[in-house]
Design a protein around this motif. Structure first.
Motif, PDB file in Angstrom:
ATOM      1  N   GLY A 256       0.814  -1.211   0.000  1.00 40.18           N
ATOM      2  CA  GLY A 256       0.000   0.000   0.000  1.00 40.18           C
ATOM      3  C   GLY A 256       0.843   1.253   0.000  1.00 40.18           C
ATOM      4  O   GLY A 256       2.007   1.242  -0.422  1.00 40.18           O
ATOM      5  N   PRO A 264      -3.696  -0.209   0.645  1.00 36.94           N
ATOM      6  CA  PRO A 264      -3.693   0.106  -0.790  1.00 36.94           C
ATOM      7  C   PRO A 264      -4.783   1.085  -1.211  1.00 36.94           C
ATOM      8  O   PRO A 264      -5.799   1.267  -0.540  1.00 36.94           O
ATOM      9  CB  PRO A 264      -3.918  -1.267  -1.439  1.00 36.94           C
ATOM     10  CG  PRO A 264      -4.721  -2.025  -0.420  1.00 36.94           C
ATOM     11  CD  PRO A 264      -4.230  -1.558   0.922  1.00 36.94           C
ATOM     12  N   ASP A 265      -4.521   1.704  -2.352  1.00 32.29           N
ATOM     13  CA  ASP A 265      -5.504   2.529  -3.077  1.00 32.29           C
ATOM     14  C   ASP A 265      -5.426   2.052  -4.522  1.00 32.29           C
ATOM     15  O   ASP A 265      -4.719   2.631  -5.346  1.00 32.29           O
ATOM     16  CB  ASP A 265      -5.156   4.022  -2.942  1.00 32.29           C
ATOM     17  CG  ASP A 265      -6.027   4.905  -3.823  1.00 32.29           C
ATOM     18  OD1 ASP A 265      -7.094   4.436  -4.244  1.00 32.29           O
ATOM     19  OD2 ASP A 265      -5.624   6.057  -4.089  1.00 32.29           O
ATOM     20  N   THR A 266      -6.139   0.976  -4.810  1.00 35.44           N
ATOM     21  CA  THR A 266      -5.996   0.271  -6.086  1.00 35.44           C
ATOM     22  C   THR A 266      -6.232   1.171  -7.283  1.00 35.44           C
ATOM     23  O   THR A 266      -5.483   1.128  -8.266  1.00 35.44           O
ATOM     24  CB  THR A 266      -6.964  -0.934  -6.134  1.00 35.44           C
ATOM     25  OG1 THR A 266      -6.680  -1.796  -5.028  1.00 35.44           O
ATOM     26  CG2 THR A 266      -6.800  -1.709  -7.432  1.00 35.44           C
ATOM     27  N   ASP A 267      -7.258   2.004  -7.234  1.00 37.09           N
ATOM     28  CA  ASP A 267      -7.587   2.824  -8.404  1.00 37.09           C
ATOM     29  C   ASP A 267      -6.879   4.177  -8.412  1.00 37.09           C
ATOM     30  O   ASP A 267      -7.053   4.982  -9.325  1.00 37.09           O
ATOM     31  CB  ASP A 267      -9.097   3.030  -8.525  1.00 37.09           C
ATOM     32  CG  ASP A 267      -9.715   3.578  -7.241  1.00 37.09           C
ATOM     33  OD1 ASP A 267      -8.979   4.152  -6.424  1.00 37.09           O
ATOM     34  OD2 ASP A 267     -10.936   3.420  -7.053  1.00 37.09           O
ATOM     35  N   ASP A 273      -8.683   1.661  -0.237  1.00 35.76           N
ATOM     36  CA  ASP A 273      -9.651   0.646  -0.638  1.00 35.76           C
ATOM     37  C   ASP A 273     -10.698   0.375   0.438  1.00 35.76           C
ATOM     38  O   ASP A 273     -11.868   0.138   0.124  1.00 35.76           O
ATOM     39  CB  ASP A 273      -8.921  -0.660  -0.974  1.00 35.76           C
ATOM     40  CG  ASP A 273      -8.144  -0.555  -2.286  1.00 35.76           C
ATOM     41  OD1 ASP A 273      -8.221   0.515  -2.931  1.00 35.76           O
ATOM     42  OD2 ASP A 273      -7.469  -1.528  -2.661  1.00 35.76           O
ATOM     43  N   VAL A 279     -13.622   0.224  -5.759  1.00 34.91           N
ATOM     44  CA  VAL A 279     -12.184  -0.005  -5.564  1.00 34.91           C
ATOM     45  C   VAL A 279     -11.400   0.038  -6.866  1.00 34.91           C
ATOM     46  O   VAL A 279     -10.267   0.523  -6.902  1.00 34.91           O
ATOM     47  CB  VAL A 279     -11.958  -1.358  -4.857  1.00 34.91           C
ATOM     48  CG1 VAL A 279     -10.475  -1.679  -4.775  1.00 34.91           C
ATOM     49  CG2 VAL A 279     -12.567  -1.328  -3.470  1.00 34.91           C
ATOM     50  N   ASP A 280     -11.973  -0.455  -7.958  1.00 32.58           N
ATOM     51  CA  ASP A 280     -11.224  -0.606  -9.200  1.00 32.58           C
ATOM     52  C   ASP A 280     -11.405   0.545 -10.177  1.00 32.58           C
ATOM     53  O   ASP A 280     -10.831   0.532 -11.269  1.00 32.58           O
ATOM     54  CB  ASP A 280     -11.641  -1.918  -9.899  1.00 32.58           C
ATOM     55  CG  ASP A 280     -11.335  -3.139  -9.043  1.00 32.58           C
ATOM     56  OD1 ASP A 280     -10.237  -3.174  -8.468  1.00 32.58           O
ATOM     57  OD2 ASP A 280     -12.190  -4.030  -8.950  1.00 32.58           O
TER      58      ASP A 280
END
Length: 470
Positions: A256, A264-267, A273, A279-280
């Motif tokens: 992350g 994490p911050d996936t997008d 998240d 999320v995506d």
């Protein structure tokens, strides 16, 4: 052998006194190897340095491990230590009494040599900023036993160590030992203790640094001494490899960002998240990380028309305007015919002269309480009829005018006419006629339409008129 026992007992004493504390970066150094004793010297020192490496003729070398040394680092390049050594003197070189420039080498009878020396040593390694080469200088003193003789010495030395590993090195040291014995250089006292050189060559091992978790970082530098971790993170682990230490990472097993305590911050929308409803797909914070392509304040996932703005009560879709008149069908009373907003989406209709005549016919029947601007009860039905006609022509504008007869004072009549015109106007507004379409004015007794000399004429003059404003 009696002296040998003395030597080992003294060595153990020195080692025991020196090895009481262990801290820092490997502060201890243990050396052992072979030593050589060179007795070529003189009373006045003239021959000390003329043949320093004449090994075969002058050096006494014990063919085994013959010295051990222990050093303890202090600070700023200084260390203290002790060295114990043994040898066998088979070549005693002394200055000739006949010719002081000549030296004589004799075998004094395989004399046993024992020495116990202490020193203060300075390392030049920090100055030259080398991690491999370590030159040193030392000064100290010791005690020597040779045969049946013993004496104290004053020592000065130089050394060089090559560290081919962090804690293992090859070391050499040369020590000049000035003997305080009276018989240190004369041939008649060849069995005495002369001033001499001692050379020591061997291996040196540094130790004493504590690394509890065996990660290669000593505890004194290790931010996590009980858990193995990489050097670039000061010895703390980073399981997910995101650069955030496990001890500070709220998501230890998932890479992350430091800004989100390792989560994490996936997008990549700046919303971690765990708080992101989408999320995506990158979105906005006000919609919990979900996108709003048309900017209507409704998340795309909940928007039936994600690329076109629309109200929330229509699920994000715009209301239709079938006739294209700018009035949405839901508000358009004529949804299939172009109209105007002021007429609720219906076409604008010009008011007819007949409608104006009807308005004024109704207006003439408006009755007020005597001398007041309040309506009589039977007048409300008339007012409702006037309201209905005005609503049929929503773009037409009107002026409500009040008039009185000549009875009474002019000022009072003027005021009364204004109040009665205003009362009619206010009633119409309160019942749904736009205020922007109406004005009111009073003219008192100034505009009579009949004679004020008869009762009938006065009644005609007391009136309200509704006039179309072009």
């Amino acid at each position: 052998m009696k002296n040998l026992n003395k030597f080992f007992a003294a060595s153990l004493l020195v080692l025991g006194l020196s090895a009481q504390a262990q801290d820092g970066d490997n502060p201890w150094a243990l050396s052992f190897g072979v030593n050589a004793v060179d007795t070529r010297t003189s009373a006045n020192g003239s021959g000390v340095f003329d043949q320093p490496f004449k090994v075969k003729d002058n050096w006494n070398i014990f063919p085994s491990v013959s010295y051990v040394s222990l050093n303890r680092y202090l600070a700023d390049g200084f260390s203290v230590g002790a060295t114990g050594s043994i040898n066998r003197i088979t070549k005693l070189v002394y200055q000739s009494d006949v010719n002081p420039m000549d030296y004589v080498a004799v075998n004094p009878g395989d004399l046993e040599y024992y020495a116990l020396d202490g020193h203060i040593r300075y390392s030049f390694m920090p100055l030259i900023k080398s991690k491999v080469i370590e030159p040193t200088l030392s000064i100290g003193g010791g005690y020597q036993w040779v045969g049946d003789f013993d004496a104290a010495t004053l020592n000065g030395g130089a050394g060089l160590t090559y560290w081919f590993a962090e804690t293992v090195g090859l070391s050499w040291q040369a020590v000049y030992k000035y003997s305080f014995a009276d018989n240190r250089a004369n041939a008649d006292r060849a069995t005495g203790i002369p001033t001499h050189f001692q050379h020591l060559v061997g291996l040196t091992f540094r130790f004493g640094g504590v690394d509890t978790d065996n990660d290669g970082i000593y505890d004194k530098y290790d931010a996590c001494p009980d858990v193995a971790g990489p050097k670039n993170l000061n010895g703390c682990p980073d399981t997910d490899g995101d650069g955030v230490l496990d001890k500070d990472d709220s998501c230890v097993d998932v890479a992350g960002l430091a800004a989100f305590a390792g989560c994490p911050d996936t997008d990549g929308d700046g919303i971690q998240d765990s708080e992101d409803a989408c999320v995506d797909v990158a979105g906005i914070k006000s919609l919990k990380g979900c996108p709003d392509a048309d900017g209507d304040g409704i998340a795309d996932k909940d928007d039936k028309c994600p690329t076109t703005k629309g109200p929330r009560d229509n699920q994000g879709c715009p209301y239709p305007d079938t006739d294209g008149d700018g009035v949405l069908d839901k508000d358009d009373k004529c949804p299939n015919v172009k109209g105007v907003a002021s007429n609720n989406g219906c076409p604008e209709v010009a008011i007819t002269s007949e409608a104006v005549d009807r308005l004024n016919a109704y207006a003439k029947t408006i009755l007020f309480n005597s001398g007041k601007s309040s309506f009589k009860q039977e007048t409300f039905a008339v007012l409702q009829s006037i309201t209905a006609i005005l609503k049929q022509y929503p773009t037409a504008k009107f002026s409500i005018e009040g008039h009185t007869d000549s009875d009474g004072k002019d000022a009072a009549n003027q005021k009364l006419s204004e109040e009665r015109a205003a009362a009619v106007k206010n009633y119409l507004i309160e019942n749904g006629v736009a205020a922007s379409r109406l004005t009111s004015a009073g003219f008192g007794e100034s505009k009579p339409i009949d004679s004020n000399k008869t009762a009938k004429g006065k009644a005609n003059n007391r009136r309200v008129e509704v006039k179309l404003v072009n």
